[in-house]
Enzyme design. Structure first.
Site, mmCIF file in Angstrom:
data_model
loop_
_atom_site.group_PDB
_atom_site.id
_atom_site.type_symbol
_atom_site.label_atom_id
_atom_site.label_comp_id
_atom_site.label_asym_id
_atom_site.label_seq_id
_atom_site.Cartn_x
_atom_site.Cartn_y
_atom_site.Cartn_z
ATOM 1 N N GLY A 302 -3.634 -10.299 -27.862
ATOM 2 C CA GLY A 302 -4.417 -9.264 -28.523
ATOM 3 C C GLY A 302 -4.072 -7.887 -27.974
ATOM 4 O O GLY A 302 -2.923 -7.595 -27.626
ATOM 5 N N SER A 303 -5.085 -7.036 -27.871
ATOM 6 C CA SER A 303 -4.859 -5.620 -27.538
ATOM 7 C C SER A 303 -4.335 -5.371 -26.129
ATOM 8 O O SER A 303 -3.922 -4.245 -25.822
ATOM 9 C CB SER A 303 -6.154 -4.823 -27.742
ATOM 10 O OG SER A 303 -6.482 -4.786 -29.110
ATOM 11 N N VAL A 304 -4.322 -6.370 -25.267
ATOM 12 C CA VAL A 304 -3.696 -6.190 -23.950
ATOM 13 C C VAL A 304 -2.219 -5.816 -24.127
ATOM 14 O O VAL A 304 -1.647 -5.073 -23.328
ATOM 15 C CB VAL A 304 -3.847 -7.466 -23.094
ATOM 16 C CG1 VAL A 304 -3.068 -7.339 -21.790
ATOM 17 C CG2 VAL A 304 -5.310 -7.744 -22.785
#
Length: 577
Positions: A302-304
């Site tokens: 995801g956004s990591v």
């Protein structure tokens, strides 16, 4: 008459043939195939000796795993009183043992009657002390011995990381043929099957047990009187010990925090920023020998993954300088689920605007199709994050053999598809990375952009404590610019300090945190991968920590609560030093 004579001849011939076959079989068993009988290659001599030998294993002879302070974490030494079954009927001996142990003679008598092999006389209430062992051994009673026995720990402490052992005859024959041929090990010798036990098995594998033995006749009575022999390997340098980088106190903090938070499928990874050594690793669920180590398994970040996209954009300033992005829209240009208004680059990162990073990635990919791959490599996400290299004649020795490789693209044609590029830029589509590699990336940023391989062990020690082998640091060749690392540090800190940042719940902790959250949708209904990856203290980084919940439903803030709990407990632990 001729018919009768013919029958007699045939019967006699068959009888003689049967005798010859039986004799041949006996010759094969007794003289020819004594050490490799049948397709199973059974050593008949060993089996015969085993049937006539009773033994008690004091120590399997397998090497030990130690924590960073030199304490045993794979096994434990326990004081024990060992009794041999031939003591049945030895009333005086039983009375003396009972007196020292504070037990009734009848209890010991019943215990002996219930065993055909040597055994430890103990129950849950027993507390055998060193003094008790000394008193027992001073009596010099045949068949009664007090000794420290080594046993594998059967607890969930660092279970997925340390791994399990078991029998695997085919692996023994393939990997340890020389030792097998020399009689140093047998096909039944236990080997490491997972975790550190597997990784360091070439060094840890036993080269001989320490045990008490005696020989019996067909009735089970002692064959050579009541003498028991003590057998131990003669090599003074083995077994060896592997000094791991695990901090037992910090490992315990991680395990408790993960369990208390309610994470059932996921875990945590903790690294020492300065040395890039693994301090602790927890994987849930754990079932002995069955569960994969989720921290070494790849998952959608995801956004990591926006950290990678951000790093590329920072080093190409013209793409994001003095630019705002319409974060009311999603990556597909339609209305976003969570509209955020117009944001600049910094706020887009702290509030995790998908639109910003989708647009930036598309701009970058027009210039260079390998842009995201290159920065993922520079940040240590691709390739192996765990230590690997040549160790003696092992060309590709891995400290984390179960570590999976990351994937960024599953289809190279996606590099020409705007929507696929946007999805990849925010850590969706086919992006898959391990929590260990994410922790490694975070540690590298905290160090100023210098990426190294993660070490799980520093040394292998001989039995006498001298060093057999030291694992040197391995630095990655490709890395981001120092300025880029500083900018990323500022962005990661903003995720927590921004009043609307996705990590704002981590404000006010005793150690200031810098990091990035991530949520990756899964095919499974109503669940997602929930991440928080960061380092602390933010001004003087000491620890890189990643926590992940692989079955996040939004019902509880499992990851944030576990992260906050770990930071608090580590702060208190540091104060006590």
């Amino acid at each position: 008459m001729k018919i009768i004579h013919k029958r007699i001849v045939i019967s006699g011939s068959l009888f003689l043939l049967g005798l010859f076959l039986l004799a041949g079989r006996l010759i094969q068993i007794q003289l020819v195939s004594t050490e490799s009988f049948s397709k199973h290659k059974v050593n008949l001599i060993d089996e015969s000796v085993r049937q006539r030998t009773h033994s008690f294993t004091i120590n399997e002879g397998r090497g030990l795993l130690l924590d960073r302070n030199g304490e045993m974490i794979s096994a434990e030494l326990k004081p024990a009183v060992i009794l041999f079954p031939f003591l049945q009927g030895e009333a005086k001996v039983i009375d003396k043992v009972a007196d020292v142990l504070g037990k009734s003679p009848s209890v010991i008598r019943r215990a002996i009657e219930g065993h055909e092999e040597p055994f430890v006389i103990a129950d849950e209430k027993d507390d055998i002390t060193t003094e008790t062992m000394e008193r027992i051994n001073k009596l010099k009673l045949p068949g009664v011995y007090a000794h420290y026995i080594a046993r594998n720990k059967h607890s969930e402490f660092a279970s997925s990381l340390l791994g399990v052992t078991g029998q695997a005859p085919e692996v023994i024959k393939k990997n340890y043929k020389d030792k097998l041929d020399k009689g140093m090990i047998s096909v039944n010798t236990k080997i490491g099957k997972t975790g550190f036990q597997q990784a360091f098995d070439p060094f840890l594998i036993s080269e001989g047990e320490t045990k008490l033995i005696y020989h019996v006749d067909r009735s089970g009575s002692p064959l050579f009187g009541l003498n028991v022999k003590y057998l131990a390997p003669s090599n003074p340098f083995y077994p060896v010990s592997v000094k791991t980088t695990v901090d037992s106190k910090l490992q315990a903090i991680l395990e408790r925090a993960v369990d208390v938070s309610g994470i059932k499928n996921g875990g945590a990874v903790l690294l020492d920023v300065s040395s890039n050594e693994l301090l602790g690793m927890v994987s849930r669920p754990y079932k002995t020998g069955l569960s994969k180590n989720q921290m070494l398994t790849r998952h959608a970040p995801g956004s990591v993954f926006k950290i990678v996209t951000a790093a590329a954009a920072i080093e190409h300033k013209d793409l994001q300088k003095e630019r705002t992005f319409d974060c009311d829209l999603g990556i597909d240009g339609k209305k976003a689920k969570h509209p955020l208004g117009n944001l600049d680059f910094n706020s887009s990162f702290s509030q995790s605007c998908n639109r910003t990073f989708g647009l930036l990635a598309n701009d970058m990919m027009k210039k260079d199709h390998s842009m995201l791959d290159d920065y993922a490599k520079k940040l240590g996400l691709t390739g192996r994050s765990g230590w690997n290299g040549q160790v003696y004649h092992y060309q590709d020795f891995k400290q984390f053999p179960e570590e999976e490789h990351a994937t960024i693209w599953a289809d190279r044609y996606d590099k020409n598809q705007p929507l696929a590029i946007s999805q990849t830029a925010i850590g969706q589509k086919d992006v898959q990375v391990t929590p260990l590699s994410i922790a490694n990336m975070i540690a590298g940023i905290a160090r100023g952009g210098k990426v190294e391989e993660v070490k799980g062990a520093t040394k292998i020690l001989y039995k006498n404590g001298n060093t057999l082998l030291t694992f040197q640091d391995h630095k990655k060749k490709a890395e981001i610019q120092p300025y880029t690392a500083q900018k990323l540090q500022m962005l990661l800190r903003g995720v927590v300090t921004d009043p609307k940042g996705t990590g704002r719940a981590l404000q006010g902790l005793p150690y200031a945190v810098a990091g990035k959250s991530g949520t990756a949708e899964k095919g499974k209904a109503n669940t997602s991968n929930k991440w928080f990856a960061g380092y602390f203290p933010a001004d003087h980084p000491k620890y890189a920590l990643v926590v992940i919940d692989l079955d996040y439903t939004g019902a509880r803030t499992t990851v944030i609560s576990a992260y906050a709990d770990i930071v608090k407990k580590i702060y208190n632990n540091d104060k006590e030093k």
